[in-house]
Write a protein that holds these residues in place. Structure first.
Motif, PDB file in Angstrom:
ATOM      1  N   HIS A  20      35.782  33.249  40.259  1.00 58.13           N
ATOM      2  CA  HIS A  20      36.203  33.774  41.553  1.00 58.13           C
ATOM      3  C   HIS A  20      37.294  34.831  41.421  1.00 58.13           C
ATOM      4  N   LEU A  21      38.199  34.673  40.457  1.00 60.63           N
ATOM      5  CA  LEU A  21      39.187  35.727  40.226  1.00 60.63           C
ATOM      6  C   LEU A  21      38.490  37.003  39.749  1.00 60.63           C
ATOM      7  N   ALA A  22      37.564  36.858  38.794  1.00 62.37           N
ATOM      8  CA  ALA A  22      36.835  38.020  38.291  1.00 62.37           C
ATOM      9  C   ALA A  22      36.085  38.711  39.428  1.00 62.37           C
ATOM     10  N   GLY A  29      37.177  46.914  43.235  1.00 67.26           N
ATOM     11  CA  GLY A  29      36.910  48.147  42.511  1.00 67.26           C
ATOM     12  C   GLY A  29      37.452  48.189  41.099  1.00 67.26           C
ATOM     13  N   LYS A  30      37.932  47.063  40.607  1.00 65.17           N
ATOM     14  CA  LYS A  30      38.466  47.022  39.250  1.00 65.17           C
ATOM     15  C   LYS A  30      37.355  46.712  38.246  1.00 65.17           C
ATOM     16  N   ARG A  31      37.549  47.215  37.045  1.00 65.67           N
ATOM     17  CA  ARG A  31      36.601  46.933  35.965  1.00 65.67           C
ATOM     18  C   ARG A  31      36.971  45.586  35.361  1.00 65.67           C
ATOM     19  N   VAL A  32      36.027  44.654  35.405  1.00 71.14           N
ATOM     20  CA  VAL A  32      36.315  43.277  35.011  1.00 71.14           C
ATOM     21  C   VAL A  32      35.250  42.766  34.049  1.00 71.14           C
ATOM     22  N   THR A  33      35.707  42.080  33.009  1.00 67.74           N
ATOM     23  CA  THR A  33      34.805  41.347  32.125  1.00 67.74           C
ATOM     24  C   THR A  33      35.285  39.909  32.035  1.00 67.74           C
ATOM     25  N   LEU A  34      34.367  38.979  32.158  1.00 62.24           N
ATOM     26  CA  LEU A  34      34.702  37.567  31.978  1.00 62.24           C
ATOM     27  C   LEU A  34      34.191  37.119  30.617  1.00 62.24           C
ATOM     28  N   ILE A  35      35.066  36.517  29.833  1.00 61.84           N
ATOM     29  CA  ILE A  35      34.685  35.969  28.531  1.00 61.84           C
ATOM     30  C   ILE A  35      34.516  34.458  28.670  1.00 61.84           C
ATOM     31  N   PHE A  59      30.355  41.718  37.705  1.00 63.96           N
ATOM     32  CA  PHE A  59      31.168  41.907  36.513  1.00 63.96           C
ATOM     33  C   PHE A  59      30.386  41.395  35.314  1.00 63.96           C
ATOM     34  N   GLY A  60      30.753  41.852  34.139  1.00 64.27           N
ATOM     35  CA  GLY A  60      30.083  41.403  32.933  1.00 64.27           C
ATOM     36  C   GLY A  60      30.565  40.035  32.492  1.00 64.27           C
ATOM     37  N   VAL A  61      29.662  39.244  31.942  1.00 64.25           N
ATOM     38  CA  VAL A  61      30.010  37.932  31.370  1.00 64.25           C
ATOM     39  C   VAL A  61      29.561  37.928  29.916  1.00 64.25           C
ATOM     40  N   ASP A  79      38.230  48.686  27.808  1.00 64.65           N
ATOM     41  CA  ASP A  79      37.343  49.263  28.820  1.00 64.65           C
ATOM     42  C   ASP A  79      37.363  48.470  30.121  1.00 64.65           C
ATOM     43  N   ALA A  80      38.431  47.722  30.357  1.00 58.01           N
ATOM     44  CA  ALA A  80      38.498  46.890  31.560  1.00 58.01           C
ATOM     45  C   ALA A  80      39.912  46.899  32.127  1.00 58.01           C
ATOM     46  N   ASP A  81      39.999  46.721  33.439  1.00 55.57           N
ATOM     47  CA  ASP A  81      41.304  46.534  34.071  1.00 55.57           C
ATOM     48  C   ASP A  81      41.767  45.093  33.912  1.00 55.57           C
ATOM     49  N   HIS A  82      40.809  44.173  33.998  1.00 57.09           N
ATOM     50  CA  HIS A  82      41.108  42.754  33.822  1.00 57.09           C
ATOM     51  C   HIS A  82      40.047  42.119  32.931  1.00 57.09           C
TER      52      HIS A  82
END
Length: 217
Positions: A20-22, A29-35, A59-61, A79-82
């Motif tokens: 949910h944060l991602a 509008g932020k670039r986000v990747t979840l690991i 977002f990418g996972v 390559d991500a903001d978060h």
């Protein structure tokens, strides 16, 4: 910023908060990747369910459940903001790697005395990580709580006297979170006006106000 959701106790809502944060930051509008650093792969399962439902990717996972995470996550962060890390339960080597990768560690706890005890081992790992990364920030987040219950209030008061500090935002035990997990959606997609959606937006905003970022070694 690299944010790790970590607690060695399972069932505290790490994956729900991470997703949910991602999603909230991505929606802004932020670039986000979840690991997904949990070998059980719940975040990856959610992402696959979303694809099966034909929903757009927010977002990418990426699955990275290995103890080289602290070397790989900063590369992803270029390559991500978060970058949001859904941490593993009870795998010390992998947990250490997740902590060393992070700028901020969020420690979800439920309003329960048992969770207080479960956090002790987690805090020991955090202290160990700070030997190598003294700038590593950490906060408790009170999750899956009914804010007006006595035990929730007592848990918040107990955490207020401890290091790391507790975030002001609390997240409730909401049915919409369970619905989101099953359908590959997020709370704001199911009901934008729901308390769950508002709480996550408030949580993301409070984290942003901390203005924590990676300091070069």
């Amino acid at each position: 910023m690299i944010i790790a959701l970590a607690n060695q106790k399972g069932g505290v809502g790490k994956t729900t908060l991470a997703l949910h944060l991602a999603g909230t930051w991505a929606r802004q509008g932020k670039r986000v990747t979840l690991i997904d650093a949990d070998p059980q792969g719940w975040a990856l399962d959610w992402s696959q369910q979303r694809a099966r439902e034909g929903l757009s990717r927010l977002f990418g996972v990426v699955g990275l459940a290995r103890d080289t995470l602290h070397r790989e996550a900063p590369e992803i962060a270029r390559d991500a903001d978060h970058v949001v890390i859904d941490g593993p339960p009870r795998i010390a080597g992998l947990m250490r790697s997740a902590l060393l990768a992070a700028d901020l560690v969020l420690l979800p706890v439920q309003p329960s005395p048992l969770d207080g005890w479960a956090s002790a081992e987690m805090l020991a790992l955090l202290r160990e990580a700070r030997i190598y990364r003294p700038q590593l920030a950490a906060r408790f987040i009170l999750n899956r709580c009914a804010t007006r219950t006595v035990i929730a209030r007592e848990t918040a008061e107990t955490l207020a006297d401890h290091e790391p500090p507790v975030l002001a935002t609390t997240v409730g035990q909401r049915v919409v979170f369970a619905d989101a997990a099953q359908t590959g959606r997020l709370a704001f997609e199911i009901d934008e006006a729901s308390p769950a959606a508002r709480e996550i937006v408030a949580l993301a905003a409070e984290i942003d106000r901390l203005r924590i970022g990676r300091i070069a070694a």
